[in-house]
Design an enzyme around this catalytic site. Structure first.
Site, PDB file in Angstrom:
ATOM      1  N   HIS A 120       0.868  -1.172   0.000  1.00 28.40           N
ATOM      2  CA  HIS A 120       0.000   0.000   0.000  1.00 28.40           C
ATOM      3  C   HIS A 120       0.913   1.233   0.000  1.00 28.40           C
ATOM      4  O   HIS A 120       1.403   1.635   1.058  1.00 28.40           O
ATOM      5  CB  HIS A 120      -0.886  -0.046   1.255  1.00 28.40           C
ATOM      6  CG  HIS A 120      -1.822   1.088   1.435  1.00 28.40           C
ATOM      7  ND1 HIS A 120      -3.185   0.970   1.220  1.00 28.40           N
ATOM      8  CD2 HIS A 120      -1.621   2.366   1.833  1.00 28.40           C
ATOM      9  CE1 HIS A 120      -3.778   2.128   1.480  1.00 28.40           C
ATOM     10  NE2 HIS A 120      -2.852   2.987   1.866  1.00 28.40           N
ATOM     11  N   HIS A 153       1.716   5.183  -0.704  1.00 26.83           N
ATOM     12  CA  HIS A 153       1.336   6.563  -1.006  1.00 26.83           C
ATOM     13  C   HIS A 153       2.456   7.171  -1.849  1.00 26.83           C
ATOM     14  O   HIS A 153       3.614   6.771  -1.734  1.00 26.83           O
ATOM     15  CB  HIS A 153       1.118   7.356   0.280  1.00 26.83           C
ATOM     16  CG  HIS A 153      -0.161   7.007   0.978  1.00 26.83           C
ATOM     17  ND1 HIS A 153      -1.184   7.903   1.167  1.00 26.83           N
ATOM     18  CD2 HIS A 153      -0.601   5.831   1.517  1.00 26.83           C
ATOM     19  CE1 HIS A 153      -2.193   7.315   1.800  1.00 26.83           C
ATOM     20  NE2 HIS A 153      -1.846   6.045   2.028  1.00 26.83           N
ATOM     21  N   CYS A 167      -4.023  11.014   4.588  1.00 30.21           N
ATOM     22  CA  CYS A 167      -4.237  10.578   5.969  1.00 30.21           C
ATOM     23  C   CYS A 167      -4.231  11.800   6.876  1.00 30.21           C
ATOM     24  O   CYS A 167      -3.265  12.570   6.872  1.00 30.21           O
ATOM     25  CB  CYS A 167      -3.143   9.597   6.402  1.00 30.21           C
ATOM     26  SG  CYS A 167      -3.309   9.077   8.131  1.00 30.21           S
ATOM     27  N   ASN A 181      -2.873   7.526  -2.377  1.00 30.44           N
ATOM     28  CA  ASN A 181      -2.235   6.309  -2.864  1.00 30.44           C
ATOM     29  C   ASN A 181      -1.733   6.503  -4.285  1.00 30.44           C
ATOM     30  O   ASN A 181      -2.154   7.418  -4.990  1.00 30.44           O
ATOM     31  CB  ASN A 181      -3.239   5.155  -2.865  1.00 30.44           C
ATOM     32  CG  ASN A 181      -3.526   4.647  -1.472  1.00 30.44           C
ATOM     33  OD1 ASN A 181      -4.507   5.028  -0.865  1.00 30.44           O
ATOM     34  ND2 ASN A 181      -2.669   3.799  -0.974  1.00 30.44           N
TER      35      ASN A 181
END
Length: 300
Positions: free
Chosen positions: A203, A205, A236, A245
């Site tokens: 995952h 970013h 976030c 992302n």
């Protein structure tokens, strides 16, 4: 998250009218047992393919020059069936963090307390045959503790989640601070804990423009599941300055350039990215998406 159950209920009751080449899985974030109860109420009528499909992901390659494959309804020639009903399933996610500072800021508890919270959630989900995904946030850099995130702590938490029954753990570079040396060190540590690449997702970013580079490292390590967001949406609230992302359009463009078969229509994805960016009144953060949209507009 107050209306999450309502949204999920609508999605489950209204499956796609087309036949996707690969399974579609809707993920429901569950912070506590109350959240799982809301999920179960929304999911009172399970989809026909529940527990029979895997999440859409790239699989079964040893090197990037081979074809990416995902599991789904197949015809007699081993190709995705055009006539099979849509493979739609629902799953839940639980999330913790790799640092105590981020855990307290994001979850208002310690790492160990968050893991204790997960036990009844995972137990009930497994009893209901529901797939569970775990997340380890700030695995490669923390807004409070910087780059001093322990790879062994990330591996330890990941191992604990898998031992508790989680089906897959997504290692999250929430701040986008991950770089090659630290990622390779983390991969080495995960291996030393006996964690298989097939049990992992990544995952990334794209805060510092490293997400695609880091994805390539993950591919070389053997990971075949990657999170992304159309138009690069996301961020976030507890990681100031972190962008979204890696853009789905950018990720798919790169995978296709490697000979991957993702089942994604890149032009249609670019249209969606342009649309949602306009709807939200924000810039489209996908470079591939903007280039494709520009090309399509010239041909209109």
């Amino acid at each position: 998250m107050a209306n999450s159950a309502e949204i999920l209920k609508h999605i489950v009751k209204h499956p796609p009218h087309f036949h996707p080449p690969w399974p579609i899985s809707y993920n429901f974030l569950v912070p506590n047992l109350k959240g799982l109860e809301g999920f179960l109420r929304a999911r009172s009528d399970p989809t026909p393919s529940e527990a029979k499909t895997d999440s859409a992901s790239v699989r079964d390659i040893q090197s990037p020059d081979k074809i990416f494959q995902a599991k789904g309804p197949m015809n007699g020639q081993g190709q995705p069936s055009r006539h099979a009903p849509p493979a739609v399933s629902t799953e839940i996610s639980v999330f913790t963090a790799a640092t105590e500072s981020f855990a307290r800021a994001n979850m208002n508890c310690t790492i160990s307390e968050s893991l204790e919270r997960f036990k009844p959630i995972i137990s009930l989900a497994k009893a209901r045959n529901i797939r569970v995904r775990g997340y380890v946030s700030v695995a490669l850099g923390c807004p409070y503790e910087g780059l001093s995130v322990s790879p062994s702590k990330v591996a330890e938490i990941t191992a604990n989640l898998l031992e508790m029954g989680v089906d897959e753990v997504s290692i999250a570079d929430t701040t986008g601070m991950g770089q090659k040396p630290r990622i390779l060190e983390l991969f080495k540590m995960l291996s030393s804990f006996g964690i298989a690449s097939k049990d992992l997702a990544l995952h990334f970013h794209d805060t510092y423009g490293q997400a695609l580079i880091n994805t390539m490292l993950g591919l070389e390590y053997g990971i075949r599941t990657f999170d992304s967001s159309v138009g690069g949406l996301g961020g976030c609230p507890y990681a100031k300055g972190a962008t979204g992302n890696v853009a789905t359009e950018d990720l798919v463009y790169m995978l296709h350039s490697l000979g991957a078969k993702t089942g994604v229509d890149l032009e249609e994805m670019a249209k969606i990215g342009a649309w949602i960016s306009d709807e939200l009144g924000r810039p489209n953060d996908s470079r591939a998406g903007k280039a494709i949209s520009s090309k399509l507009s010239r041909h209109d």
